[in-house]
Design a protein around this motif. Structure first.
Motif, PDB file in Angstrom:
ATOM      1  N   TRP A   1       0.861  -1.181   0.000  1.00 41.19           N
ATOM      2  CA  TRP A   1       0.000   0.000   0.000  1.00 41.19           C
ATOM      3  C   TRP A   1       0.899   1.233   0.000  1.00 41.19           C
ATOM      4  O   TRP A   1       1.859   1.307   0.787  1.00 41.19           O
ATOM      5  CB  TRP A   1      -0.895   0.027   1.234  1.00 41.19           C
ATOM      6  CG  TRP A   1      -2.057  -0.903   1.168  1.00 41.19           C
ATOM      7  CD1 TRP A   1      -2.164  -2.140   1.735  1.00 41.19           C
ATOM      8  CD2 TRP A   1      -3.289  -0.670   0.498  1.00 41.19           C
ATOM      9  NE1 TRP A   1      -3.384  -2.690   1.457  1.00 41.19           N
ATOM     10  CE2 TRP A   1      -4.103  -1.807   0.699  1.00 41.19           C
ATOM     11  CE3 TRP A   1      -3.812   0.382  -0.257  1.00 41.19           C
ATOM     12  CZ2 TRP A   1      -5.386  -1.917   0.178  1.00 41.19           C
ATOM     13  CZ3 TRP A   1      -5.096   0.278  -0.779  1.00 41.19           C
ATOM     14  CH2 TRP A   1      -5.865  -0.855  -0.562  1.00 41.19           C
ATOM     15  N   PHE A   2       0.564   2.151  -0.862  1.00 41.55           N
ATOM     16  CA  PHE A   2       1.280   3.413  -0.967  1.00 41.55           C
ATOM     17  C   PHE A   2       0.270   4.537  -0.862  1.00 41.55           C
ATOM     18  O   PHE A   2      -0.937   4.320  -1.000  1.00 41.55           O
ATOM     19  CB  PHE A   2       1.999   3.512  -2.315  1.00 41.55           C
ATOM     20  CG  PHE A   2       3.151   2.558  -2.489  1.00 41.55           C
ATOM     21  CD1 PHE A   2       2.929   1.208  -2.676  1.00 41.55           C
ATOM     22  CD2 PHE A   2       4.457   3.019  -2.470  1.00 41.55           C
ATOM     23  CE1 PHE A   2       3.989   0.325  -2.824  1.00 41.55           C
ATOM     24  CE2 PHE A   2       5.518   2.152  -2.637  1.00 41.55           C
ATOM     25  CZ  PHE A   2       5.284   0.803  -2.817  1.00 41.55           C
ATOM     26  N   ARG A   3       0.767   5.737  -0.641  1.00 40.77           N
ATOM     27  CA  ARG A   3      -0.127   6.887  -0.662  1.00 40.77           C
ATOM     28  C   ARG A   3       0.580   8.066  -1.296  1.00 40.77           C
ATOM     29  O   ARG A   3       1.813   8.153  -1.290  1.00 40.77           O
ATOM     30  CB  ARG A   3      -0.605   7.242   0.745  1.00 40.77           C
ATOM     31  CG  ARG A   3       0.465   7.740   1.688  1.00 40.77           C
ATOM     32  CD  ARG A   3      -0.125   7.931   3.083  1.00 40.77           C
ATOM     33  NE  ARG A   3       0.837   8.507   4.015  1.00 40.77           N
ATOM     34  CZ  ARG A   3       0.596   8.687   5.303  1.00 40.77           C
ATOM     35  NH1 ARG A   3      -0.583   8.324   5.826  1.00 40.77           N
ATOM     36  NH2 ARG A   3       1.506   9.230   6.071  1.00 40.77           N
ATOM     37  N   ARG A   4      -0.239   8.958  -1.821  1.00 41.40           N
ATOM     38  CA  ARG A   4       0.313  10.158  -2.453  1.00 41.40           C
ATOM     39  C   ARG A   4      -0.576  11.342  -2.137  1.00 41.40           C
ATOM     40  O   ARG A   4      -1.804  11.257  -2.240  1.00 41.40           O
ATOM     41  CB  ARG A   4       0.428   9.977  -3.967  1.00 41.40           C
ATOM     42  CG  ARG A   4       1.069  11.161  -4.667  1.00 41.40           C
ATOM     43  CD  ARG A   4       1.502  10.822  -6.062  1.00 41.40           C
ATOM     44  NE  ARG A   4       0.400  10.379  -6.890  1.00 41.40           N
ATOM     45  CZ  ARG A   4       0.562   9.783  -8.068  1.00 41.40           C
ATOM     46  NH1 ARG A   4       1.785   9.544  -8.531  1.00 41.40           N
ATOM     47  NH2 ARG A   4      -0.471   9.437  -8.778  1.00 41.40           N
TER      48      ARG A   4
ATOM     49  N   ARG B   1       4.863   9.434  -4.345  1.00 47.93           N
ATOM     50  CA  ARG B   1       4.137   8.327  -3.732  1.00 47.93           C
ATOM     51  C   ARG B   1       5.053   7.675  -2.701  1.00 47.93           C
ATOM     52  O   ARG B   1       6.226   7.408  -2.982  1.00 47.93           O
ATOM     53  CB  ARG B   1       3.734   7.335  -4.815  1.00 47.93           C
ATOM     54  CG  ARG B   1       2.883   6.194  -4.344  1.00 47.93           C
ATOM     55  CD  ARG B   1       2.063   5.590  -5.461  1.00 47.93           C
ATOM     56  NE  ARG B   1       2.775   5.406  -6.704  1.00 47.93           N
ATOM     57  CZ  ARG B   1       2.175   5.106  -7.855  1.00 47.93           C
ATOM     58  NH1 ARG B   1       0.847   4.977  -7.899  1.00 47.93           N
ATOM     59  NH2 ARG B   1       2.881   4.945  -8.952  1.00 47.93           N
ATOM     60  N   GLU B   2       4.534   7.405  -1.521  1.00 51.67           N
ATOM     61  CA  GLU B   2       5.354   6.836  -0.448  1.00 51.67           C
ATOM     62  C   GLU B   2       4.779   5.506   0.009  1.00 51.67           C
ATOM     63  O   GLU B   2       3.563   5.295   0.009  1.00 51.67           O
ATOM     64  CB  GLU B   2       5.435   7.788   0.750  1.00 51.67           C
ATOM     65  CG  GLU B   2       4.117   8.074   1.428  1.00 51.67           C
ATOM     66  CD  GLU B   2       4.283   8.877   2.713  1.00 51.67           C
ATOM     67  OE1 GLU B   2       5.411   9.054   3.200  1.00 51.67           O
ATOM     68  OE2 GLU B   2       3.239   9.310   3.248  1.00 51.67           O
ATOM     69  N   LEU B   3       5.694   4.632   0.401  1.00 57.32           N
ATOM     70  CA  LEU B   3       5.280   3.330   0.912  1.00 57.32           C
ATOM     71  C   LEU B   3       4.606   3.497   2.266  1.00 57.32           C
ATOM     72  O   LEU B   3       5.128   4.165   3.162  1.00 57.32           O
ATOM     73  CB  LEU B   3       6.483   2.409   1.047  1.00 57.32           C
ATOM     74  CG  LEU B   3       6.195   1.045   1.690  1.00 57.32           C
ATOM     75  CD1 LEU B   3       5.355   0.176   0.756  1.00 57.32           C
ATOM     76  CD2 LEU B   3       7.494   0.343   2.061  1.00 57.32           C
TER      77      LEU B   3
ATOM     78  N   TYR C   1      -4.713   6.529  -1.713  1.00 56.98           N
ATOM     79  CA  TYR C   1      -4.023   5.295  -1.356  1.00 56.98           C
ATOM     80  C   TYR C   1      -4.111   4.321  -2.526  1.00 56.98           C
ATOM     81  O   TYR C   1      -5.193   4.104  -3.094  1.00 56.98           O
ATOM     82  CB  TYR C   1      -4.638   4.697  -0.097  1.00 56.98           C
ATOM     83  CG  TYR C   1      -4.253   5.439   1.153  1.00 56.98           C
ATOM     84  CD1 TYR C   1      -4.780   6.702   1.428  1.00 56.98           C
ATOM     85  CD2 TYR C   1      -3.345   4.899   2.057  1.00 56.98           C
ATOM     86  CE1 TYR C   1      -4.406   7.407   2.555  1.00 56.98           C
ATOM     87  CE2 TYR C   1      -2.975   5.600   3.204  1.00 56.98           C
ATOM     88  CZ  TYR C   1      -3.505   6.847   3.441  1.00 56.98           C
ATOM     89  OH  TYR C   1      -3.131   7.538   4.576  1.00 56.98           O
TER      90      TYR C   1
ATOM     91  N   CYS D   1      -2.774   0.398  -4.084  1.00 54.83           N
ATOM     92  CA  CYS D   1      -2.077  -0.861  -3.867  1.00 54.83           C
ATOM     93  C   CYS D   1      -1.284  -1.195  -5.128  1.00 54.83           C
ATOM     94  O   CYS D   1      -1.640  -0.787  -6.237  1.00 54.83           O
ATOM     95  CB  CYS D   1      -3.031  -1.992  -3.495  1.00 54.83           C
ATOM     96  SG  CYS D   1      -4.166  -2.509  -4.766  1.00 54.83           S
TER      97      CYS D   1
ATOM     98  N   TYR E   1       7.514  -2.124  -8.220  1.00 55.78           N
ATOM     99  CA  TYR E   1       6.089  -2.430  -8.297  1.00 55.78           C
ATOM    100  C   TYR E   1       5.649  -2.184  -9.736  1.00 55.78           C
ATOM    101  O   TYR E   1       5.789  -1.078 -10.256  1.00 55.78           O
ATOM    102  CB  TYR E   1       5.313  -1.564  -7.307  1.00 55.78           C
ATOM    103  CG  TYR E   1       5.473  -2.041  -5.888  1.00 55.78           C
ATOM    104  CD1 TYR E   1       6.616  -1.758  -5.162  1.00 55.78           C
ATOM    105  CD2 TYR E   1       4.477  -2.796  -5.277  1.00 55.78           C
ATOM    106  CE1 TYR E   1       6.774  -2.214  -3.860  1.00 55.78           C
ATOM    107  CE2 TYR E   1       4.616  -3.251  -3.972  1.00 55.78           C
ATOM    108  CZ  TYR E   1       5.768  -2.963  -3.272  1.00 55.78           C
ATOM    109  OH  TYR E   1       5.926  -3.425  -1.997  1.00 55.78           O
TER     110      TYR E   1
ATOM    111  N   TRP F   1      -0.413  -1.182 -10.603  1.00 54.34           N
ATOM    112  CA  TRP F   1      -1.048  -0.346  -9.585  1.00 54.34           C
ATOM    113  C   TRP F   1      -2.554  -0.317  -9.799  1.00 54.34           C
ATOM    114  O   TRP F   1      -3.034  -0.438 -10.929  1.00 54.34           O
ATOM    115  CB  TRP F   1      -0.529   1.090  -9.693  1.00 54.34           C
ATOM    116  CG  TRP F   1       0.939   1.211  -9.470  1.00 54.34           C
ATOM    117  CD1 TRP F   1       1.918   1.183 -10.414  1.00 54.34           C
ATOM    118  CD2 TRP F   1       1.594   1.367  -8.219  1.00 54.34           C
ATOM    119  NE1 TRP F   1       3.149   1.314  -9.826  1.00 54.34           N
ATOM    120  CE2 TRP F   1       2.984   1.427  -8.476  1.00 54.34           C
ATOM    121  CE3 TRP F   1       1.151   1.465  -6.890  1.00 54.34           C
ATOM    122  CZ2 TRP F   1       3.931   1.591  -7.459  1.00 54.34           C
ATOM    123  CZ3 TRP F   1       2.092   1.616  -5.896  1.00 54.34           C
ATOM    124  CH2 TRP F   1       3.462   1.676  -6.169  1.00 54.34           C
TER     125      TRP F   1
END
Length: 119
Positions: A36-39, A45-47, A94, A96, A106, A109
């Protein structure tokens, strides 16, 4: 063809909880890690968290340990992110993603799900 579909985002008050889900399809037997990442706007985008698809070992962004929990259900090809004690700074889209090799990029997405935490 690999497809990832996130769900579960929404608007929540600070201190609340949300559970995100990611439904995976295609080449699932070849997955090594799901994450899961978020931006947020203007940021990379960060883990957030990642889980080994076979044995279930996990890792988390240091700042999120203790509040977020990643889990999986291989039978359903699902990955989850339980988010507790949410803060306004957790507001983000968020995503995945799936990687096919240890330490690999990765490659696929999902479309992302918006999480908004109000103060």
């Amino acid at each position: 063809q690999v497809q990832l579909v996130e769900s579960g985002g929404g608007l929540v008050q600070a201190g609340g909880s949300l559970r995100l889900s990611c439904k995976a399809s295609g080449r699932t037997s070849s997955y090594y890690t799901m994450g899961w990442f978020r931006r947020t706007p203007g940021k990379e985008r960060e883990l957030v968290a990642a889980i080994n698809w076979s044995v279930g070992t996990t890792n988390y962004a240091d700042s999120l340990k203790g509040r977020f929990t990643i889990s999986k259900d291989n039978a359903k090809n699902m990955v989850y992110l339980q988010m507790n004690s949410l803060k306004p700074e957790d507001t983000a889209v968020y995503y995945c993603g799936v990687a096919f090799f240890r330490g690999g990029a990765y490659d696929y997405w999902g479309q992302g799900t918006q999480v908004t935490v109000s103060s």
